[in-house]
Design an enzyme around this catalytic site. Structure first.
Site, PDB file in Angstrom:
ATOM      1  N   ASP A  67       0.635  -1.096  -0.054  1.00  0.00           N
ATOM      2  CA  ASP A  67      -0.251   0.056   0.134  1.00  0.00           C
ATOM      3  C   ASP A  67       0.803   1.152   0.035  1.00  0.00           C
ATOM      4  OD1 ASP A  67       0.861  -0.516   2.422  1.00  0.00           O
ATOM      5  OD2 ASP A  67      -0.919  -0.551   3.529  1.00  0.00           O
ATOM      6  N   ASN A 136      -7.390  -2.765  13.884  1.00  0.00           N
ATOM      7  CA  ASN A 136      -8.510  -2.964  13.449  1.00  0.00           C
ATOM      8  C   ASN A 136      -8.755  -4.221  12.572  1.00  0.00           C
ATOM      9  OD1 ASN A 136      -7.800  -1.926  11.138  1.00  0.00           O
ATOM     10  ND2 ASN A 136      -9.181  -0.202  10.854  1.00  0.00           N
ATOM     11  N   GLU A 143      -9.646  -1.815   4.880  1.00  0.00           N
ATOM     12  CA  GLU A 143     -10.316  -1.466   6.373  1.00  0.00           C
ATOM     13  C   GLU A 143     -11.362  -2.162   6.319  1.00  0.00           C
ATOM     14  OE1 GLU A 143      -8.622  -0.003   8.007  1.00  0.00           O
ATOM     15  OE2 GLU A 143      -8.309   2.345   7.752  1.00  0.00           O
TER      16      GLU A 143
HETATM   17  C1  GLP Z   1      -0.455   0.332   8.409  1.00  0.00           C
HETATM   18  C2  GLP Z   1      -0.196  -0.479   7.341  1.00  0.00           C
HETATM   19  C3  GLP Z   1      -0.495  -1.889   7.383  1.00  0.00           C
HETATM   20  C4  GLP Z   1       0.223  -2.396   8.552  1.00  0.00           C
HETATM   21  C5  GLP Z   1      -0.277  -1.627   9.883  1.00  0.00           C
HETATM   22  C6  GLP Z   1       0.399  -2.108  11.097  1.00  0.00           C
HETATM   23  O1  GLP Z   1      -1.677   0.839   8.588  1.00  0.00           O
HETATM   24  N1  GLP Z   1      -0.954   0.081   6.164  1.00  0.00           N
HETATM   25  O2  GLP Z   1      -0.004  -2.788   6.425  1.00  0.00           O
HETATM   26  O3  GLP Z   1      -0.063  -3.655   9.009  1.00  0.00           O
HETATM   27  O4  GLP Z   1       0.047  -0.351   9.571  1.00  0.00           O
HETATM   28  O5  GLP Z   1       1.386  -1.320  11.481  1.00  0.00           O
HETATM   29  P1  GLP Z   1       2.244  -1.465  12.709  1.00  0.00           P
HETATM   30  O6  GLP Z   1       3.110  -2.432  12.508  1.00  0.00           O
HETATM   31  O7  GLP Z   1       2.870  -0.019  12.871  1.00  0.00           O
HETATM   32  O8  GLP Z   1       1.286  -2.016  13.833  1.00  0.00           O
END
Ligand code: GLP
Length: 234
Positions: A67, A136, A143
């Site tokens: 993403d 979430n 989402e």
């Molecule tokens: C972002 C990314 C996700 C990732 C999530 C969790 O929103 N788009 O791909 O899994 O964060 O991130 P973290 O590893 O910082 O908790």
């Protein structure tokens, strides 16, 4: 789903790197799906160290990131392209032309998304997809929603995600409201999926996923549809 509980974050990171390295050794032209976030940083450090020590060669590997934020250019420190260059691509011998991150700054985001899917298709599809999980239950930026496009698309971020990700920006008002993400269909078409999750904040989403009930309220539950998922938890 195979679940491996690790005692520490470092253990999880090394195990994840080991799975990636083994896959690259088995198939030097591996097509890897990759995540951003705080969770995979340890894995990227471990991969960079393994490369430095001569244990892995990325010269034929291709990558497709999950993403990108809409509106952030690659030189923006919070863009996912910037993150990937910093944490992995700039530290190993992967060819820059073989690294792909969705273009969140494209004039025509729809066309860029279709092109991204076409490139994945042309590469033969993703062999190993490493994913994180949002608080979430989002995967990439898929989402929780009543419905969601199957392939790469633009998505409005939920308030929960904006709040969770604001820690990396100078306040919530700077977090982009939209992102481009690969869709769950592309993720589920990967031959193998490796899920990384660390810490208490992920527990509720992981419990929903492990319940085996599939719901778009928690996109991670869709991983139950795949026959080869390994969850590395710490
Ligand atoms: C972002 C990314 C996700 C990732 C999530 C969790 O929103 N788009 O791909 O899994 O964060 O991130 P973290 O590893 O910082 O908790």
């Amino acid at each position: 789903m195979k679940k491996i509980i690790c005692k520490t974050y470092n253990e999880m990171s090394w195990k994840a790197a080991d799975i990636v390295i083994t896959a690259v050794k088995e198939k030097p032209g591996l097509v890897l799906g990759l995540p951003t976030g705080t969770t995979p940083i340890g894995m990227y450090d471990a991969l960079a160290n393994a490369y430095k020590d001569g244990f892995v060669n990325f010269s034929r590997v291709a990558t497709f990131n999950l993403d990108e934020y809409v509106g952030l250019t690659p030189d923006h420190p919070q863009s996912y392209r910037y993150f990937m260059d910093k944490h992995l691509f700039g530290r190993v011998n992967i060819k820059p032309k073989n690294t792909h991150v969705p273009d969140g700054a494209a004039a025509d985001l729809g066309a860029a998304a279709r092109n991204y899917d076409a490139l994945i298709e042309k590469s033969g599809g993703i062999d190993l997809f490493v994913v994180g999980i949002g608080q979430n239950g989002h995967i990439g930026f898929n989402e929780p929603a009543a419905s969601m496009p199957a392939f790469t698309h633009v998505v409005e971020l939920t308030q929960n995600t904006i709040e969770a990700n604001s820690r990396l920006f100078n306040g919530m008002s700077e977090v982009p409201l939209k992102a481009v993400t690969q869709g769950m269909a592309t993720i589920l078409r990967a031959k193998k999926i490796l899920l990384l999750a660390s810490g208490e904040s992920k527990r509720a989403a992981l419990e929903k996923m492990e319940s085996g009930i599939i719901t778009l309220d928690c996109p991670a539950t869709l991983l139950n549809l795949h026959r080869d998922v390994t969850a590395l938890l710490s």
